[in-house]
Motif scaffolding. Sequence first.
Motif, mmCIF file in Angstrom:
data_model
loop_
_atom_site.group_PDB
_atom_site.id
_atom_site.type_symbol
_atom_site.label_atom_id
_atom_site.label_comp_id
_atom_site.label_asym_id
_atom_site.label_seq_id
_atom_site.Cartn_x
_atom_site.Cartn_y
_atom_site.Cartn_z
ATOM 1 N N ALA A 40 39.198 50.621 26.346
ATOM 2 C CA ALA A 40 38.591 50.031 27.539
ATOM 3 C C ALA A 40 37.108 50.349 27.540
ATOM 4 O O ALA A 40 36.704 51.416 27.073
ATOM 5 C CB ALA A 40 39.238 50.579 28.807
ATOM 6 N N GLY A 41 36.330 49.442 28.058
ATOM 7 C CA GLY A 41 34.906 49.709 28.174
ATOM 8 C C GLY A 41 34.141 48.544 28.747
ATOM 9 O O GLY A 41 34.635 47.417 28.795
ATOM 10 N N PRO A 42 32.912 48.842 29.179
ATOM 11 C CA PRO A 42 32.056 47.801 29.732
ATOM 12 C C PRO A 42 31.372 47.005 28.627
ATOM 13 O O PRO A 42 31.260 47.466 27.490
ATOM 14 C CB PRO A 42 31.028 48.595 30.537
ATOM 15 C CG PRO A 42 30.905 49.885 29.785
ATOM 16 C CD PRO A 42 32.296 50.163 29.258
ATOM 17 N N ARG A 43 30.925 45.820 28.991
ATOM 18 C CA ARG A 43 30.171 44.959 28.073
ATOM 19 C C ARG A 43 28.735 44.876 28.610
ATOM 20 O O ARG A 43 28.480 44.213 29.606
ATOM 21 C CB ARG A 43 30.808 43.571 27.988
ATOM 22 C CG ARG A 43 32.234 43.629 27.440
ATOM 23 C CD ARG A 43 32.895 42.259 27.292
ATOM 24 N NE ARG A 43 33.063 41.603 28.572
ATOM 25 C CZ ARG A 43 32.652 40.355 28.836
ATOM 26 N NH1 ARG A 43 32.030 39.640 27.921
ATOM 27 N NH2 ARG A 43 32.851 39.832 30.025
ATOM 28 N N PRO A 44 27.787 45.594 27.969
ATOM 29 C CA PRO A 44 26.420 45.626 28.478
ATOM 30 C C PRO A 44 25.702 44.281 28.309
ATOM 31 O O PRO A 44 26.010 43.503 27.406
ATOM 32 C CB PRO A 44 25.743 46.716 27.648
ATOM 33 C CG PRO A 44 26.600 46.914 26.456
ATOM 34 C CD PRO A 44 27.973 46.438 26.793
ATOM 35 N N ASN A 45 24.737 44.055 29.194
ATOM 36 C CA ASN A 45 23.925 42.832 29.127
ATOM 37 C C ASN A 45 22.900 42.858 28.006
ATOM 38 O O ASN A 45 22.372 41.813 27.631
ATOM 39 C CB ASN A 45 23.190 42.601 30.458
ATOM 40 C CG ASN A 45 24.067 41.931 31.486
ATOM 41 O OD1 ASN A 45 24.867 41.063 31.172
ATOM 42 N ND2 ASN A 45 23.920 42.341 32.732
ATOM 43 N N VAL A 46 22.609 44.046 27.500
ATOM 44 C CA VAL A 46 21.624 44.196 26.420
ATOM 45 C C VAL A 46 22.246 45.012 25.301
ATOM 46 O O VAL A 46 23.244 45.706 25.502
ATOM 47 C CB VAL A 46 20.315 44.859 26.925
ATOM 48 C CG1 VAL A 46 19.612 43.957 27.927
ATOM 49 C CG2 VAL A 46 20.586 46.228 27.526
ATOM 50 N N ALA A 54 19.582 46.843 33.331
ATOM 51 C CA ALA A 54 20.024 45.548 32.793
ATOM 52 C C ALA A 54 21.492 45.319 33.131
ATOM 53 O O ALA A 54 21.953 44.183 33.226
ATOM 54 C CB ALA A 54 19.804 45.476 31.288
ATOM 55 N N GLY A 55 22.228 46.417 33.301
ATOM 56 C CA GLY A 55 23.613 46.320 33.752
ATOM 57 C C GLY A 55 24.585 45.782 32.720
ATOM 58 O O GLY A 55 24.362 45.868 31.513
ATOM 59 N N PHE A 56 25.641 45.192 33.254
ATOM 60 C CA PHE A 56 26.771 44.773 32.433
ATOM 61 C C PHE A 56 27.166 43.335 32.747
ATOM 62 O O PHE A 56 26.964 42.862 33.862
ATOM 63 C CB PHE A 56 27.961 45.705 32.680
ATOM 64 C CG PHE A 56 27.641 47.136 32.379
ATOM 65 C CD1 PHE A 56 27.787 47.633 31.105
ATOM 66 C CD2 PHE A 56 27.155 47.986 33.365
ATOM 67 C CE1 PHE A 56 27.458 48.950 30.807
ATOM 68 C CE2 PHE A 56 26.828 49.303 33.084
ATOM 69 C CZ PHE A 56 26.983 49.782 31.800
ATOM 70 N N CYS A 57 27.748 42.677 31.756
ATOM 71 C CA CYS A 57 28.241 41.310 31.965
ATOM 72 C C CYS A 57 29.747 41.300 32.206
ATOM 73 O O CYS A 57 30.315 40.269 32.532
ATOM 74 C CB CYS A 57 27.864 40.421 30.792
ATOM 75 S SG CYS A 57 28.589 40.905 29.223
ATOM 76 N N GLY A 58 30.398 42.454 32.049
ATOM 77 C CA GLY A 58 31.830 42.505 32.279
ATOM 78 C C GLY A 58 32.472 43.697 31.609
ATOM 79 O O GLY A 58 31.809 44.662 31.248
ATOM 80 N N SER A 59 33.786 43.600 31.431
ATOM 81 C CA SER A 59 34.577 44.683 30.847
ATOM 82 C C SER A 59 35.640 44.115 29.925
ATOM 83 O O SER A 59 36.005 42.936 30.030
ATOM 84 C CB SER A 59 35.286 45.477 31.958
ATOM 85 O OG SER A 59 34.387 46.013 32.875
ATOM 86 N N LEU A 60 36.150 44.973 29.047
ATOM 87 C CA LEU A 60 37.255 44.613 28.170
ATOM 88 C C LEU A 60 38.256 45.747 28.181
ATOM 89 O O LEU A 60 37.872 46.911 28.051
ATOM 90 C CB LEU A 60 36.761 44.370 26.738
ATOM 91 C CG LEU A 60 37.866 43.910 25.794
ATOM 92 C CD1 LEU A 60 37.396 42.737 24.977
ATOM 93 C CD2 LEU A 60 38.316 45.036 24.897
ATOM 94 N N ILE A 61 39.511 45.414 28.381
ATOM 95 C CA ILE A 61 40.594 46.398 28.405
ATOM 96 C C ILE A 61 41.731 45.858 27.546
ATOM 97 O O ILE A 61 42.101 44.688 27.668
ATOM 98 C CB ILE A 61 41.106 46.628 29.843
ATOM 99 C CG1 ILE A 61 39.978 47.141 30.741
ATOM 100 C CG2 ILE A 61 42.311 47.572 29.855
ATOM 101 C CD1 ILE A 61 40.272 47.029 32.223
ATOM 102 N N ILE A 62 42.276 46.706 26.695
ATOM 103 C CA ILE A 62 43.499 46.369 25.964
ATOM 104 C C ILE A 62 44.521 47.441 26.309
ATOM 105 O O ILE A 62 44.273 48.632 26.109
ATOM 106 C CB ILE A 62 43.277 46.281 24.444
ATOM 107 C CG1 ILE A 62 42.259 45.198 24.119
ATOM 108 C CG2 ILE A 62 44.615 46.002 23.730
ATOM 109 C CD1 ILE A 62 41.890 45.095 22.647
ATOM 110 N N ALA A 63 45.649 47.000 26.861
ATOM 111 C CA ALA A 63 46.672 47.946 27.308
ATOM 112 C C ALA A 63 48.052 47.309 27.213
ATOM 113 O O ALA A 63 48.186 46.088 27.104
ATOM 114 C CB ALA A 63 46.392 48.382 28.740
#
Length: 100
Positions: A40-46, A54-63
Amino acid sequence: MLYVIIADDHPDSLAKRRATRAAHLARLQQLQAEGRLVLAGPRPNVDSNDPGDAGFCGSLIIAEFADLASAQSWAEEDPFFAAGVYARVTVNPFIKALPA
């Protein structure tokens, strides 16, 4: 079965993300304690490990979940979704091929 959860953030949601992060992580830690979290983790904007403002554009989780409906329900109950961080969440079955 494994499921991939891909969440896309609303623009300018970094403050909401920061405010809700502890509750979001607690749910992920519960999955990990149950042995169901693959990653799991965030998807950064840069292109940076620390995107700062700059923040994040979203997240991805595999569970692992019992079925697609369970995975979707879990994703829709995420504190980030409830707080308005996530604009949309997509859940799909996932088959891990590598590493074995």
